[in-house]
Design an enzyme around this catalytic site. Structure first.
Site: not given
Ligand code: LLP
Length: 432
Positions: A249, A291, A293-294, A331, A335, A362-363, A391
């Site tokens: 996150g 964990e 991701g982003r 995105r 959002y 078309c949106e 994402y």
């Molecule tokens: N762990 C779990 C259980 C999660 O649900 C997520 C993200 C992460 C780790 C990784 O979070 P990060 O470090 O990437 O923030 N589609 C949305 C983001 C959805 C995140 C879902 N879960 C966007 O484009 O902002």
């Protein structure tokens, strides 16, 4: 000068990523095109890893949340950097497996895993299944028994933390579809039930409070709440939970005004809270997992587009149409996420125009952004939207039967195709 470290400008005035000319990439591979700097991805993996090793004395693991960007190549990169992997579907799990990712370092998440998915997870021998609810728990026990196996599980817990982020990406509060609540006693009930099941081994607890978070305080708070629950479990059952996954996150810089926390200072502050809370509660410090991701994939990526029509509506706005849009980056539509963009061939020139970048669907809501600052832009220009590594590809769709773009990795000044561009044949591949 740019929001991501991997970007630069060469003598021709062109935008570069990992030292590679983006105009050359657009010519070579076509547009729209996702480009990711592998060195940048590796730098982030290694910063996280070093930091967790340092602050938890080697008793921690960084897992890459593959939902941010998933393909075989990034699974290989994460594996070679010594990371674990967070997967949330059979598709992500299969990708990891086919990439040769060590299955024992995989965490399988999801609030409604199907029977097929759980069966595959047991068959592959994934390290940890993060159980979301009591239905899944009972089901998994039966499945594991039928296979003569023991499932090593975590529970997904809602720590009741309200992180300040977009409503759709908040997950830690009680009103969430994810996990078990502490307040209602449901989480403790699940723990007790798990301890009674023969084919379940409860290894740890997991929480994830949301995404694109800039403050450290909610992470510290979540750690305290989770450790408090570990202590409560110990008191009520005598069982001491040995592993704690604090989720991902961590926010990234999409626009100049964003000011994300350094990975190292996040780790330092949260580990200090973990250490002191464990002492206060007289529990052993659990093995810690995070964990992200982003923050691993996001800053490393850009998307290149070719500009079509530029429509100036006097006193209203200028629409710059591109050959992609919400199908490769939904995105803004979802959002209202902010991005920076620039004309790749004149990357160093001031961005004096204010435009709306519009996709080709078309949106009307198919926009990459409104009020975006950019150089003087003409049909045929290549524009780059920055920090699209997370994402974007993973959330892309075939709406309007638009094929998905290719993905290129650059590394050490060289480029290579890692995901092919979809073709029109791909679009009708499953049509009968
Ligand atoms: N762990 C779990 C259980 C999660 O649900 C997520 C993200 C992460 C780790 C990784 O979070 P990060 O470090 O990437 O923030 N589609 C949305 C983001 C959805 C995140 C879902 N879960 C966007 O484009 O902002």
């Amino acid at each position: 000068m740019f929001i991501s470290d991997c970007l630069g400008i060469n003598e021709a005035g062109h935008l570069t990523i990992g030292g590679v000319d983006t105009i050359m990439l657009a010519e070579k591979y076509g547009t729209p095109l996702y480009v990711m700097d592998e060195d940048d991805i590796r730098r982030s993996c290694s910063l996280y890893k070093k930091s967790i090793d340092k602050y938890y004395d080697g008793q921690g693991l960084v897992t890459y949340a593959s939902k941010a960007f998933c393909c075989k190549e990034i699974c290989k990169v994460a594996a070679s950097e010594g990371l674990g992997l967070d997967v949330v579907s059979a598709g992500e799990l299969y990708t990891a497996h086919e990439a040769g990712f060590p299955m024992e370092k995989v965490f399988f998440h999801g609030n409604n895993k199907t029977m097929e998915e759980l069966t595959l997870a047991l068959e592959y021998g994934v390290g940890r299944i993060v159980v979301d609810n009591l239905t899944e728990l009972a089901f998994l026990n039966t499945l594991a028994r039928s296979q003569g196996k023991t499932a090593n599980i975590f529970f997904r817990i809602k720590p009741g933390i309200d992180a300040h982020t977009h409503d759709f990406v908040r997950t830690g509060q009680i009103d969430s579809k994810f996990g078990l609540a502490l307040e209602t006693g449901e989480a403790m009930e699940a723990v007790k039930e798990a301890l009674g099941y023969e084919n379940i081994c409860l290894k740890g607890l997991h929480c994830h409070i949301g995404s694109q978070i800039f403050d450290i305080e909610p992470f510290e708070h979540a750690a305290q709440v989770m450790l408090g629950f570990i202590a409560q479990i110990k008191t009520e059952t005598g069982y001491e939970i040995g592993e704690l996954n604090l989720g991902g996150g961590f926010g990234i810089k999409y626009i100049t005004e964003h000011d994300p926390v350094e990975y190292d200072s996040y780790m330092q502050k949260v580990s200090a809270v973990v250490n002191s809370t464990c002492k206060d509660l007289a529990i052993k410090r659990p093995f810690i997992i995070i964990e992200p991701g982003r923050s691993i994939a996001g800053p490393a990526g850009i998307t290149l587009y070719t500009v079509g029509a530029v429509k100036e509506i006097p006193h209203i706005r200028t629409y710059v149409s591109i050959d992609g849009g919400m199908t490769d980056n939904p995105r803004y539509a979802l959002y209202q996420s902010e991005y920076e963009c620039l004309v790749a061939s004149r990357a160093g020139e001031p961005r004096e125009k204010v435009v709306t970048i519009a996709g080709k669907c078309c949106e009307s809501g198919d926009l990459i952004g409104e009020g975006m600052h950019i150089q003087d832009v003409k049909p045929g220009d290549i524009i780059a939207v920055l920090a699209t590594g997370a994402y974007n590809y993973s959330m892309s769709s075939n709406y309007n039967r638009i094929p998905k773009p290719a993905v290129i990795f650059v590394k050490g000044g060289k480029d290579r195709l890692v995901v092919k561009r979809e073709t029109l044949e791909d679009i009708i591949r499953n049509d009968l």
